[in-house]
Scaffold this motif. Structure first.
Motif, PDB file in Angstrom:
ATOM      1  N   VAL A   1       0.827  -1.202   0.000  1.00  0.00           N
ATOM      2  CA  VAL A   1       0.000   0.000   0.000  1.00  0.00           C
ATOM      3  C   VAL A   1       0.868   1.261   0.000  1.00  0.00           C
ATOM      4  N   LYS A   2       2.051   1.178   0.591  1.00  0.00           N
ATOM      5  CA  LYS A   2       2.973   2.314   0.542  1.00  0.00           C
ATOM      6  C   LYS A   2       3.408   2.590  -0.898  1.00  0.00           C
ATOM      7  N   VAL A   3       3.632   1.523  -1.652  1.00  0.00           N
ATOM      8  CA  VAL A   3       4.034   1.684  -3.055  1.00  0.00           C
ATOM      9  C   VAL A   3       2.883   2.286  -3.868  1.00  0.00           C
ATOM     10  N   ALA A   4       1.666   1.813  -3.645  1.00  0.00           N
ATOM     11  CA  ALA A   4       0.514   2.362  -4.365  1.00  0.00           C
ATOM     12  C   ALA A   4       0.359   3.853  -4.078  1.00  0.00           C
ATOM     13  N   ASP A   5       0.497   4.231  -2.811  1.00  0.00           N
ATOM     14  CA  ASP A   5       0.400   5.651  -2.448  1.00  0.00           C
ATOM     15  C   ASP A   5       1.548   6.446  -3.055  1.00  0.00           C
ATOM     16  N   GLY A   6       2.741   5.866  -3.067  1.00  0.00           N
ATOM     17  CA  GLY A   6       3.899   6.559  -3.619  1.00  0.00           C
ATOM     18  C   GLY A   6       3.778   6.801  -5.118  1.00  0.00           C
ATOM     19  N   ILE A   7       3.223   5.831  -5.835  1.00  0.00           N
ATOM     20  CA  ILE A   7       3.007   6.018  -7.279  1.00  0.00           C
ATOM     21  C   ILE A   7       2.017   7.153  -7.503  1.00  0.00           C
ATOM     22  N   ASN A   8       0.956   7.177  -6.704  1.00  0.00           N
ATOM     23  CA  ASN A   8      -0.028   8.254  -6.828  1.00  0.00           C
ATOM     24  C   ASN A   8       0.621   9.618  -6.568  1.00  0.00           C
ATOM     25  N   ASP A   9       1.434   9.708  -5.526  1.00  0.00           N
ATOM     26  CA  ASP A   9       2.104  10.976  -5.209  1.00  0.00           C
ATOM     27  C   ASP A   9       3.028  11.406  -6.345  1.00  0.00           C
ATOM     28  N   TYR A  10       3.698  10.438  -6.954  1.00  0.00           N
ATOM     29  CA  TYR A  10       4.601  10.744  -8.078  1.00  0.00           C
ATOM     30  C   TYR A  10       3.811  11.329  -9.253  1.00  0.00           C
ATOM     31  N   LEU A  11       2.685  10.716  -9.576  1.00  0.00           N
ATOM     32  CA  LEU A  11       1.868  11.214 -10.683  1.00  0.00           C
ATOM     33  C   LEU A  11       1.360  12.622 -10.388  1.00  0.00           C
ATOM     34  N   GLU A  12       0.942  12.846  -9.152  1.00  0.00           N
ATOM     35  CA  GLU A  12       0.445  14.172  -8.804  1.00  0.00           C
ATOM     36  C   GLU A  12       1.556  15.216  -8.832  1.00  0.00           C
ATOM     37  N   LYS A  13       2.745  14.823  -8.377  1.00  0.00           N
ATOM     38  CA  LYS A  13       3.884  15.744  -8.379  1.00  0.00           C
ATOM     39  C   LYS A  13       4.200  16.237  -9.783  1.00  0.00           C
ATOM     40  N   TYR A  14       4.153  15.313 -10.752  1.00  0.00           N
ATOM     41  CA  TYR A  14       4.496  15.673 -12.127  1.00  0.00           C
ATOM     42  C   TYR A  14       3.266  15.964 -12.983  1.00  0.00           C
ATOM     43  N   LYS A  15       2.112  16.123 -12.287  1.00  0.00           N
ATOM     44  CA  LYS A  15       0.865  16.500 -12.958  1.00  0.00           C
ATOM     45  C   LYS A  15       0.518  15.544 -14.110  1.00  0.00           C
ATOM     46  N   ILE A  16       0.660  14.249 -13.817  1.00  0.00           N
ATOM     47  CA  ILE A  16       0.293  13.204 -14.775  1.00  0.00           C
ATOM     48  C   ILE A  16      -1.071  12.672 -14.353  1.00  0.00           C
ATOM     49  N   ASN A  17      -2.039  12.705 -15.245  1.00  0.00           N
ATOM     50  CA  ASN A  17      -3.412  12.359 -14.893  1.00  0.00           C
ATOM     51  C   ASN A  17      -3.641  10.860 -14.739  1.00  0.00           C
ATOM     52  N   SER A  18      -2.914  10.081 -15.537  1.00  0.00           N
ATOM     53  CA  SER A  18      -3.172   8.639 -15.554  1.00  0.00           C
ATOM     54  C   SER A  18      -1.870   7.848 -15.609  1.00  0.00           C
ATOM     55  N   ILE A  19      -1.857   6.717 -14.924  1.00  0.00           N
ATOM     56  CA  ILE A  19      -0.693   5.841 -14.945  1.00  0.00           C
ATOM     57  C   ILE A  19      -0.372   5.377 -16.352  1.00  0.00           C
ATOM     58  N   SER A  20      -1.381   5.301 -17.219  1.00  0.00           N
ATOM     59  CA  SER A  20      -1.163   4.830 -18.593  1.00  0.00           C
ATOM     60  C   SER A  20      -0.182   5.727 -19.350  1.00  0.00           C
ATOM     61  N   GLU A  21      -0.107   6.997 -18.963  1.00  0.00           N
ATOM     62  CA  GLU A  21       0.830   7.931 -19.625  1.00  0.00           C
ATOM     63  C   GLU A  21       2.283   7.611 -19.265  1.00  0.00           C
ATOM     64  N   LEU A  22       2.475   6.874 -18.178  1.00  0.00           N
ATOM     65  CA  LEU A  22       3.819   6.597 -17.683  1.00  0.00           C
ATOM     66  C   LEU A  22       4.388   5.294 -18.236  1.00  0.00           C
ATOM     67  N   ILE A  23       3.505   4.393 -18.681  1.00  0.00           N
ATOM     68  CA  ILE A  23       3.948   3.071 -19.117  1.00  0.00           C
ATOM     69  C   ILE A  23       4.812   3.167 -20.377  1.00  0.00           C
ATOM     70  N   GLY A  24       6.066   2.724 -20.241  1.00  0.00           N
ATOM     71  CA  GLY A  24       6.985   2.750 -21.373  1.00  0.00           C
ATOM     72  C   GLY A  24       7.462   4.137 -21.755  1.00  0.00           C
ATOM     73  N   ALA A  25       7.356   5.088 -20.841  1.00  0.00           N
ATOM     74  CA  ALA A  25       7.711   6.484 -21.151  1.00  0.00           C
ATOM     75  C   ALA A  25       9.203   6.780 -21.001  1.00  0.00           C
ATOM     76  N   LEU A  26      10.000   5.741 -20.847  1.00  0.00           N
ATOM     77  CA  LEU A  26      11.441   5.920 -20.746  1.00  0.00           C
ATOM     78  C   LEU A  26      11.986   6.607 -21.998  1.00  0.00           C
ATOM     79  N   GLU A  27      12.785   7.636 -21.808  1.00  0.00           N
ATOM     80  CA  GLU A  27      13.389   8.362 -22.943  1.00  0.00           C
ATOM     81  C   GLU A  27      14.820   7.872 -23.141  1.00  0.00           C
ATOM     82  N   VAL A  28      15.089   7.284 -24.300  1.00  0.00           N
ATOM     83  CA  VAL A  28      16.426   6.761 -24.591  1.00  0.00           C
ATOM     84  C   VAL A  28      16.946   7.359 -25.887  1.00  0.00           C
TER      85      VAL A  28
END
Length: 303
Positions: free
Chosen positions: A276-303
């Motif tokens: 549950v700490k990880v779930a809350d931490g992911i939510n905080d990360y998305l809010e910090k970077y103003k990302i609305n949905s986790i789907s925007e983060l999947i595979g978003a690695l920039e190489v």
């Protein structure tokens, strides 16, 4: 809150946090520590067609930045699960998923058939790192042919979401991933444990009764991240990442590498509230970077 919901095939999860098989019992064991309904999915311990006693003790050993285990899939068999465990866990308000293991293809198929009839089990995770007794003990999942054969057979018998857990003990994990995708898998999870061993220098003997065992924990994370990224870029079905995830930051790294969901394993032994700490931490990360949905983060690695 940000939208943490993800889909794995037809499996709908409230968040991407899952538990790794063998590290969370049947979920009930952790209900004194957390609200287990807050987890996106719970993968219960490995289940086989017949009862298994597991390996002789000692079968666990601490290692630097990880642990070795050789429990040996100890369980009371799928009929016991269906008749005794299932009634106790079927109403837990999250996705209860069964990890299925076997030593012959027909074992996998018969086990999957029993679980297919359980209404409140929406998915299975197929452990293809098991030794195929009919092929001299080589694991099903170390060749594309072996992996494809067992997945095809189970796919014909199992009608719900089929997740296939990949072994890291291979030369090219993307070849195996493509083979199981073509054979009908809805998703892949990786990595399973890496083969390792520990020695007692004083006794000059192996620490584990089986000599070798499966290495998990932070030590395997860089390998797991690399494999998740490679597989994500090789197949079209969703990837579930695991291997050394100890906190929300580790989880975000796996999602950036291409994981639609993640599993937490060894960390549960250290902190039973980590999920549950990880779930809350992911939510905080998305809010910090103003990302609305986790789907925007999947595979978003920039190489």
């Amino acid at each position: 809150m940000a939208d943490l919901s993800v889909n794995i095939g037809e499996l709908k999860m409230k968040n991407p946090v899952m538990t790794a098989s063998g590290t969370f019992g049947y979920g009930e064991e952790f209900s004194d520590f957390i609200d287990i309904a807050r987890i996106g999915g719970i993968i219960v311990k490995g289940t086989t067609l017949h009862k298994r006693e597991g390996n002789l003790y000692p079968r666990m050993a601490e290692t630097p930045s990880g642990m070795l285990n050789a429990v040996g899939l100890q369980n009371k068999g799928v009929e016991y699960f269906a008749n005794t465990i299932y009634p106790r866990i079927k109403d837990i308000n999250t996705n209860m998923i069964v990890n299925v293991s076997g030593s012959a293809i027909e074992d996998y198929v018969k086990t999957a058939e029993v679980i297919n009839e359980l209404d409140k089990i929406p998915a299975i995770e197929l452990n293809i790192s098991c030794p195929n007794v009919k092929q001299g003990g080589m694991a099903f999942g170390v060749t594309a042919k072996g992996a494809a054969e067992v997945v095809k057979a189970v796919r014909s018998a199992y009608k719900k979401t089929l997740i296939v857990k990949l072994s890291p003990n291979v030369t090219d994990v993307t070849e195996i991933a493509r083979a199981v995708e073509e054979s009908g898998a809805d998703s892949v999870s990786l990595i399973n444990t890496m083969l390792g061993m520990a020695i007692n220098a004083d006794t000059r003997r192996p620490i584990l009764s089986t000599v070798t065992g499966g290495l998990s924990g932070p030590a395997v994370k860089p390998v797991a991240l690399r494999m998740v990224w490679q597989v994500y870029n090789s197949i079209k079905i969703p990837v579930i990442g695991l291997g050394g995830i100890m906190n929300w930051r580790d989880a975000v790294e796996f999602i950036l590498a291409g994981a639609s969901a993640i599993q937490i394993g060894t960390a549960n032994f250290i902190d039973p509230t980590v999920t549950v700490k990880v779930a809350d931490g992911i939510n905080d990360y998305l809010e910090k970077y103003k990302i609305n949905s986790i789907s925007e983060l999947i595979g978003a690695l920039e190489v």
